[in-house]
Design an enzyme around this catalytic site. Structure first.
Site, PDB file in Angstrom:
ATOM      1  N   PHE A  49      74.058  29.433  39.397  1.00  0.00           N
ATOM      2  CA  PHE A  49      73.797  29.181  37.815  1.00  0.00           C
ATOM      3  C   PHE A  49      72.067  28.889  37.835  1.00  0.00           C
ATOM      4  CE2 PHE A  49      73.278  26.201  34.635  1.00  0.00           C
ATOM      5  CZ  PHE A  49      73.491  25.772  33.789  1.00  0.00           C
ATOM      6  N   ASP A  97      65.741  28.743  43.850  1.00  0.00           N
ATOM      7  CA  ASP A  97      65.932  27.768  42.703  1.00  0.00           C
ATOM      8  C   ASP A  97      66.432  26.479  43.027  1.00  0.00           C
ATOM      9  OD1 ASP A  97      67.409  25.748  40.608  1.00  0.00           O
ATOM     10  OD2 ASP A  97      67.970  27.305  39.456  1.00  0.00           O
ATOM     11  N   LYS A 104      64.528  18.288  37.301  1.00  0.00           N
ATOM     12  CA  LYS A 104      65.514  17.812  37.296  1.00  0.00           C
ATOM     13  C   LYS A 104      64.451  16.101  38.316  1.00  0.00           C
ATOM     14  CE  LYS A 104      69.885  19.690  37.264  1.00  0.00           C
ATOM     15  NZ  LYS A 104      70.737  19.019  36.375  1.00  0.00           N
TER      16      LYS A 104
END
Length: 389
Positions: free
Chosen positions: A129, A217, A246
């Site tokens: 994802f 990522d 984040k």
């Protein structure tokens, strides 16, 4: 008042919070909750940290935005800090993880173009994802993510996560067209699935031999979540490109794409940009987050309490008929269940005052702030055990 005015992109619990402090949140009725979600791995240094409150307040009174038409001192400070911590050379700032991954994919395209590849391919992983823009959806896996959005842009080759033999097979078939590999060191949305030991190092060597970019990522794993600044540091490697978001801003939107010098130079003025990216407020907050993590020893705490939490969960849930696996690294932990439990997150909150996330229908994902202490570890273990019983 009301959700009727919002697009239905989420199915939120009937629960709203009015304030937070450290690892705790309080709802509109004054009830207290232990937050083991941290805004989905965002509030790494906890809610309402006084250092962040001061930094945000001061910067709001000084300067919020000028645009990247001018030099931004806090942006340069943050870039220097992140490159020193990561071993990479240059940084580009934007507003989110998906944007950071889009920047990485553009670098992959430019890398292929420089090598004379007319239609470059990027290798991605099954169950990955990477975001919800059209480009990052194409790089992600799972029909539910992409349903209704075909045909997606980009040319991607999908291989099994952690399978070096699958990577070798695809290399033999498409090596001349492959420009990069993009992956998460630990697949978060898919249920906290760590790469097998040695896989990242082998992949690093493979990319170097074939002239591909290794792009990680680290949007969920970065900024201390796994007990190191970045998850790749557990393997003693350095990628060519890394994306962050984040926990970097602890709730203030910021994303970053870092790269080695030779890769970063593929971007030239006008080839990429962001109106809000790297503004003084976001970059000052991110610098303060890095200060707090370093000064409070939160890397060490995440490693210590994460190991403690894993051990206690394995002991208490050993032999439980509904628990298939417990895995993770640092304070990024997944509990895989044999079958879905209905309304598990709702029940955890209402019955036990614990905020959890459930992904893929049957995997409890624990992502508490890095400030978690031993007493709170026991609270989580007790609540999860009672919940599953």
């Amino acid at each position: 008042m009301t959700a009727a005015c919002l697009m239905s992109t989420y199915q939120p619990l009937a629960l709203s919070f009015t304030r937070g402090l450290g690892t705790r949140l309080w709802d509109q009725h004054g009830r207290e909750y232990l937050d083991a979600v941290a805004g989905v791995a965002v509030t790494n240094v906890g809610h309402s940290h006084p250092r962040l409150v001061t930094a945000i307040s001061e910067q709001a009174g000084l300067l919020l935005h000028t645009s990247n038409l001018y030099s931004i001192d806090w942006q340069q400070r943050l870039a220097r800090r992140l490159t020193q911590l990561s071993g990479l050379d240059r940084a580009f700032f934007n507003n989110s993880g998906a944007e950071a991954n889009e920047a990485a994919l553009k670098l992959a395209r430019l890398h292929g173009w420089k090598k004379g590849i007319e239609q470059p391919l990027v290798v991605v992983m099954e169950n990955a994802f990477h975001g919800r823009t059209l480009g990052t959806m194409a790089a992600s896996d799972g029909p539910s993510v992409r349903l209704g959005f075909q045909r997606l842009p980009g040319d991607f080759l999908r291989v099994s996560f952690g399978d070096l033999d699958a990577l070798e097979r695809i290399t033999q078939q498409f090596s001349a067209r492959i420009a990069a590999v993009l992956l998460e060191p630990i697949q978060g949305e898919s249920g906290v699935l760590p790469a097998p030991p040695g896989y990242l190092k082998a992949l690093r060597d493979h990319c170097t031999r074939h002239g591909w970019l290794m792009m990680l990522d680290e949007i969920q794993t970065g900024i201390g979540r796994t007990g190191a600044w970045f998850a790749f540091q557990h393997e003693g490697i350095v990628p060519d490109v890394m994306t962050l978001a984040k926990g970097l801003g602890n709730g203030i939107p910021i994303g970053a794409c870092l790269a080695r010098a030779g890769v970063a130079e593929l971007f030239t003025p006008g080839s990429h940009g962001s109106t809000f990216g790297g503004n003084p407020l976001a970059c000052r907050v991110a610098c303060t987050v890095l200060d707090i993590i370093h000064e409070q020893g939160l890397l060490q705490n995440a490693a210590r309490q994460g190991e403690h939490l894993l051990d206690r969960l394995r002991i208490e849930l050993d032999g439980h008929p509904q628990v298939r696996a417990i895995r993770g690294k640092g304070l990024m932990i997944g509990i895989e269940l044999a079958s879905p439990y209905r309304d598990l997150a709702h029940r955890a909150a209402q019955e036990h005052g614990l905020l959890i996330n459930v992904t893929r229908g049957k995997i409890i994902r624990l992502l508490p702030p890095l400030t978690l202490d031993a007493r709170e570890v026991e609270m989580i273990v007790r609540a999860i055990t009672r919940l599953l019983d």
